[in-house]
Design an enzyme around this catalytic site. Structure first.
Site, PDB file in Angstrom:
ATOM      1  N   ARG A 221      34.507 -40.567   8.793  1.00 26.52           N
ATOM      2  CA  ARG A 221      34.906 -41.729   9.586  1.00 26.52           C
ATOM      3  C   ARG A 221      35.828 -41.293  10.710  1.00 26.52           C
ATOM      4  NH1 ARG A 221      37.949 -45.658   7.430  1.00 26.52           N
ATOM      5  NH2 ARG A 221      37.059 -47.252   8.772  1.00 26.52           N
TER       6      ARG A 221
ATOM      7  N   LYS B  72      42.091 -38.642  -2.373  1.00 28.43           N
ATOM      8  CA  LYS B  72      40.718 -38.955  -1.970  1.00 28.43           C
ATOM      9  C   LYS B  72      39.709 -38.134  -2.764  1.00 28.43           C
ATOM     10  CE  LYS B  72      37.989 -39.759   2.149  1.00 28.43           C
ATOM     11  NZ  LYS B  72      38.062 -40.368   3.463  1.00 28.43           N
TER      12      LYS B  72
ATOM     13  N   ARG C 251      46.762 -46.785   6.545  1.00 26.32           N
ATOM     14  CA  ARG C 251      47.711 -45.915   5.874  1.00 26.32           C
ATOM     15  C   ARG C 251      48.531 -46.768   4.912  1.00 26.32           C
ATOM     16  NH1 ARG C 251      52.212 -43.985   8.047  1.00 26.32           N
ATOM     17  NH2 ARG C 251      51.789 -44.864  10.097  1.00 26.32           N
TER      18      ARG C 251
HETATM   19  C1  BTN Z   1      34.981 -40.365   5.352  1.00 27.07           C
HETATM   20  O1  BTN Z   1      35.454 -39.868   6.370  1.00 27.07           O
HETATM   21  O2  BTN Z   1      35.700 -40.759   4.434  1.00 27.07           O
HETATM   22  C2  BTN Z   1      33.489 -40.527   5.218  1.00 27.07           C
HETATM   23  C3  BTN Z   1      32.811 -39.287   4.743  1.00 27.07           C
HETATM   24  C4  BTN Z   1      31.321 -39.433   4.575  1.00 27.07           C
HETATM   25  C5  BTN Z   1      30.650 -38.122   4.258  1.00 27.07           C
HETATM   26  C6  BTN Z   1      29.201 -38.272   3.894  1.00 27.07           C
HETATM   27  S1  BTN Z   1      28.545 -36.799   3.210  1.00 27.07           S
HETATM   28  C7  BTN Z   1      26.934 -37.437   3.301  1.00 27.07           C
HETATM   29  C8  BTN Z   1      26.827 -38.196   4.589  1.00 27.07           C
HETATM   30  N1  BTN Z   1      26.441 -37.318   5.674  1.00 27.07           N
HETATM   31  C9  BTN Z   1      27.406 -37.164   6.579  1.00 27.07           C
HETATM   32  O3  BTN Z   1      27.329 -36.469   7.603  1.00 27.07           O
HETATM   33  N2  BTN Z   1      28.476 -37.897   6.234  1.00 27.07           N
HETATM   34  C10 BTN Z   1      28.246 -38.638   5.016  1.00 27.07           C
END
Ligand code: BTN
Length: 270
Positions: A66, A131, A267
């Site tokens: 994100r 996380k 946050r």
């Molecule tokens: C975050 O930042 O919390 C979201 C992370 C999401 C990661 C997943 S892994 C599978 C899918 N492919 C990606 O490129 N991103 C999501």
């Protein structure tokens, strides 16, 4: 003693997947390496692939997180997969879908023994404020035929050098489950099954049917939070979510305002 890594296996995942989910699956692909499972399915969506396409990768070379962040995905150390779904509703009705994705993941993890799993709005997978996983929803299409790619990344057993790149408190399933080894194929099947079930339910009745479950997993309700909006930061007390999944924030003047997902950062703490 080192334990041999069991690779993700399409047949094993299919064998563990409940029939109701299998019936909604249009394809299931497992790759040793992809740039990003989300990018791969977005490409498929543009090429006309139907709802229910799933792809998993042992490693992502450009995993997306994100707010423009990277998502670290070393080979075999996590679970990275995406699901493509098409909705015959307007994009505005999809507000709660990102929360629903988190609920489905949290529910599946709880059933597999991750008892204290929780969610940090809109959809961080949390365990004791660290996380464990993240969710990235990306979308496209036209107003009445919209598609969403829901990408899920979970930390299973992160190697130290890769973990050192993560800029926030994190945890992996190896630490949570201790001696119990994680069967990633079973985990993948459970997550895909719950996710497909939740998307079907959402398609029929929207976010309304999930609000009670959200309350159960919500770990920010009643806490002081800072919302990072595109041009400003707002502080207040988190008061749960409304019927669309927007966060309700009580500011110092006692007013309640709602904020809907997107690229808002949150946050917890002062
Ligand atoms: C975050 O930042 O919390 C979201 C992370 C999401 C990661 C997943 S892994 C599978 C899918 N492919 C990606 O490129 N991103 C999501």
């Amino acid at each position: 003693m080192s334990v041999a890594l069991e690779l993700l296996n399409r047949d094993r995942i299919l064998a563990e997947l409940p029939d109701v989910a299998c019936n909604r699956l249009s394809r299931l692909e497992v790759y040793p390496t992809l740039d990003s499972t989300n990018a791969y399915l977005l490409e498929g969506a543009r090429a006309g692939w139907p709802s229910g396409a799933v792809c998993l990768a042992e490693r992502q070379t450009a995993g997306r997180g994100r707010q423009g962040r990277n998502w670290v995905t070393p080979f075999g150390a996590g679970l990275a997969f995406s699901l493509l779904w098409r909705f015959e509703v307007s994009p505005e009705a999809l507000g709660g879908l990102s929360l629903v994705t988190g609920i489905a993941v949290a529910r599946a993890l709880q059933n597999l023994g991750v008892l204290e799993v929780g969610l940090k709005w809109p959809n961080d997978i949390w365990w004791h404020e660290r996380k464990l996983g993240g969710i990235l929803l990306e979308s496209g299409g036209t107003a009445r035929m919209f598609y969403v790619v829901a990408g899920i990344g979970l930390n299973v057993a992160l190697p130290d050098p890769d973990a050192a790149l993560i800029d926030q408190p994190w945890v992996d399933l190896r630490e949570i489950l201790g001696a119990v080894p994680v069967d990633r194929n079973r985990l993948a099947a459970a997550l895909i099954g719950d996710l497909i079930g939740a998307f079907c339910r959402f398609q029929e009745s929207g976010f309304a049917g999930f609000t009670e479950e959200w309350v159960r997993f919500d770990r920010v309700r009643g806490r002081r939070v800072h919302l990072q909006l595109p041009n400003t930061t707002v502080a207040g007390i988190a008061r749960g979510v409304d019927a669309t999944g927007a966060l309700l924030l009580e500011t110092e003047d006692g007013r309640l305002s709602s904020y809907l997902g997107g690229e808002i950062g949150l946050r917890v703490g002062s």
